[in-house]
Design a protein around this motif. Sequence first.
Motif, PDB file in Angstrom:
ATOM      1  N   ALA A   1      -2.211  20.715  -6.246  1.00 22.23           N
ATOM      2  CA  ALA A   1      -3.180  20.673  -5.144  1.00 22.23           C
ATOM      3  C   ALA A   1      -3.365  19.252  -4.623  1.00 22.23           C
ATOM      4  O   ALA A   1      -3.405  19.030  -3.402  1.00 22.23           O
ATOM      5  N   GLU A   2      -3.452  18.292  -5.531  1.00 24.30           N
ATOM      6  CA  GLU A   2      -3.634  16.899  -5.122  1.00 24.30           C
ATOM      7  C   GLU A   2      -2.410  16.391  -4.368  1.00 24.30           C
ATOM      8  O   GLU A   2      -2.529  15.709  -3.352  1.00 24.30           O
ATOM      9  N   LEU A   3      -1.224  16.741  -4.868  1.00 27.43           N
ATOM     10  CA  LEU A   3       0.003  16.324  -4.195  1.00 27.43           C
ATOM     11  C   LEU A   3       0.116  16.974  -2.820  1.00 27.43           C
ATOM     12  O   LEU A   3       0.535  16.334  -1.855  1.00 27.43           O
ATOM     13  N   ALA A   4      -0.295  18.224  -2.704  1.00 26.20           N
ATOM     14  CA  ALA A   4      -0.274  18.920  -1.408  1.00 26.20           C
ATOM     15  C   ALA A   4      -1.137  18.184  -0.389  1.00 26.20           C
ATOM     16  O   ALA A   4      -0.778  18.111   0.794  1.00 26.20           O
ATOM     17  N   GLU A   5      -2.244  17.613  -0.845  1.00 27.58           N
ATOM     18  CA  GLU A   5      -3.087  16.839   0.070  1.00 27.58           C
ATOM     19  C   GLU A   5      -2.344  15.616   0.604  1.00 27.58           C
ATOM     20  O   GLU A   5      -2.482  15.265   1.780  1.00 27.58           O
ATOM     21  N   PHE A   6      -1.571  14.958  -0.221  1.00 21.84           N
ATOM     22  CA  PHE A   6      -0.764  13.822   0.230  1.00 21.84           C
ATOM     23  C   PHE A   6       0.193  14.279   1.327  1.00 21.84           C
ATOM     24  O   PHE A   6       0.356  13.606   2.344  1.00 21.84           O
ATOM     25  N   LEU A   7       0.821  15.445   1.118  1.00 26.18           N
ATOM     26  CA  LEU A   7       1.757  15.970   2.110  1.00 26.18           C
ATOM     27  C   LEU A   7       1.016  16.377   3.380  1.00 26.18           C
ATOM     28  O   LEU A   7       1.511  16.155   4.489  1.00 26.18           O
ATOM     29  N   ASP A   8      -0.170  16.944   3.208  1.00 25.04           N
ATOM     30  CA  ASP A   8      -0.983  17.336   4.370  1.00 25.04           C
ATOM     31  C   ASP A   8      -1.340  16.133   5.239  1.00 25.04           C
ATOM     32  O   ASP A   8      -1.557  16.274   6.439  1.00 25.04           O
ATOM     33  N   HIS A   9      -1.393  14.964   4.628  1.00 27.01           N
ATOM     34  CA  HIS A   9      -1.751  13.748   5.353  1.00 27.01           C
ATOM     35  C   HIS A   9      -0.533  12.915   5.749  1.00 27.01           C
ATOM     36  O   HIS A   9      -0.663  11.748   6.096  1.00 27.01           O
ATOM     37  N   GLY A  10       0.652  13.536   5.691  1.00 29.22           N
ATOM     38  CA  GLY A  10       1.821  12.899   6.271  1.00 29.22           C
ATOM     39  C   GLY A  10       2.874  12.356   5.328  1.00 29.22           C
ATOM     40  O   GLY A  10       3.900  11.850   5.782  1.00 29.22           O
TER      41      GLY A  10
ATOM     42  N   GLN B   1       0.832  -1.202   0.000  1.00 31.37           N
ATOM     43  CA  GLN B   1       0.000   0.000   0.000  1.00 31.37           C
ATOM     44  C   GLN B   1       0.869   1.255   0.000  1.00 31.37           C
ATOM     45  O   GLN B   1       0.577   2.230  -0.692  1.00 31.37           O
ATOM     46  N   ARG B   2       1.940   1.214   0.793  1.00 32.31           N
ATOM     47  CA  ARG B   2       2.852   2.362   0.833  1.00 32.31           C
ATOM     48  C   ARG B   2       3.507   2.567  -0.525  1.00 32.31           C
ATOM     49  O   ARG B   2       3.605   3.696  -1.007  1.00 32.31           O
ATOM     50  N   ALA B   3       3.944   1.496  -1.175  1.00 30.91           N
ATOM     51  CA  ALA B   3       4.564   1.607  -2.494  1.00 30.91           C
ATOM     52  C   ALA B   3       3.573   2.185  -3.506  1.00 30.91           C
ATOM     53  O   ALA B   3       3.935   3.029  -4.337  1.00 30.91           O
ATOM     54  N   GLN B   4       2.326   1.772  -3.416  1.00 28.81           N
ATOM     55  CA  GLN B   4       1.307   2.291  -4.316  1.00 28.81           C
ATOM     56  C   GLN B   4       1.071   3.783  -4.057  1.00 28.81           C
ATOM     57  O   GLN B   4       0.941   4.568  -4.999  1.00 28.81           O
ATOM     58  N   LEU B   5       1.032   4.179  -2.806  1.00 24.00           N
ATOM     59  CA  LEU B   5       0.863   5.576  -2.441  1.00 24.00           C
ATOM     60  C   LEU B   5       2.015   6.423  -2.992  1.00 24.00           C
ATOM     61  O   LEU B   5       1.791   7.498  -3.555  1.00 24.00           O
ATOM     62  N   VAL B   6       3.228   5.919  -2.851  1.00 28.84           N
ATOM     63  CA  VAL B   6       4.397   6.650  -3.346  1.00 28.84           C
ATOM     64  C   VAL B   6       4.333   6.771  -4.869  1.00 28.84           C
ATOM     65  O   VAL B   6       4.590   7.849  -5.422  1.00 28.84           O
ATOM     66  N   ARG B   7       3.965   5.706  -5.560  1.00 25.72           N
ATOM     67  CA  ARG B   7       3.833   5.763  -7.021  1.00 25.72           C
ATOM     68  C   ARG B   7       2.788   6.797  -7.431  1.00 25.72           C
ATOM     69  O   ARG B   7       2.987   7.555  -8.386  1.00 25.72           O
ATOM     70  N   MET B   8       1.678   6.834  -6.719  1.00 21.59           N
ATOM     71  CA  MET B   8       0.625   7.817  -7.017  1.00 21.59           C
ATOM     72  C   MET B   8       1.154   9.237  -6.822  1.00 21.59           C
ATOM     73  O   MET B   8       0.910  10.119  -7.657  1.00 21.59           O
TER      74      MET B   8
END
Length: 128
Positions: free
Chosen positions: A29-38, A11-18
């Motif tokens: 904006a979408e990438l900022a949300e990933f950063l906002d969530h850790g 799941q982590r690898a998939q998240l990183v690929r996304m």
Amino acid sequence: MSNEPTLNDDQRAQLVRMAMDLARDGATAELAEFLDHGLDANVVGDGGNTLVMLAAYNGRIETVGMLLKRGADPDIRNDRDQTPIAGALFKGEDAVVAALRAAGADLDAGTPSARAAAAMFGREHLLA
């Protein structure tokens, strides 16, 4: 104890690929949300590439700026010893080069270095 779900390795690898795809596509904006969530702004994906490397190489100036403001290191080299600023010079992304310079990118790091890349492609004026 946190209520945050724990990710397994797949799941982590998939998240990183996304996230890497978002950086490559300039989906700031979408990438900022990933950063906002850790998600770490310096996360490393395939080939040792960081988010800022992929955004810089693809000329995504808004994404590069957001990542730098959120602590992305402009000097992390990928597995081929390339830096984001050298990649931006190679691709002719002048605005990205300026943003990385303003963030303190090391002009002598990597192979080729930003200075060498600028000389190869006649873009020395960008580093003056």
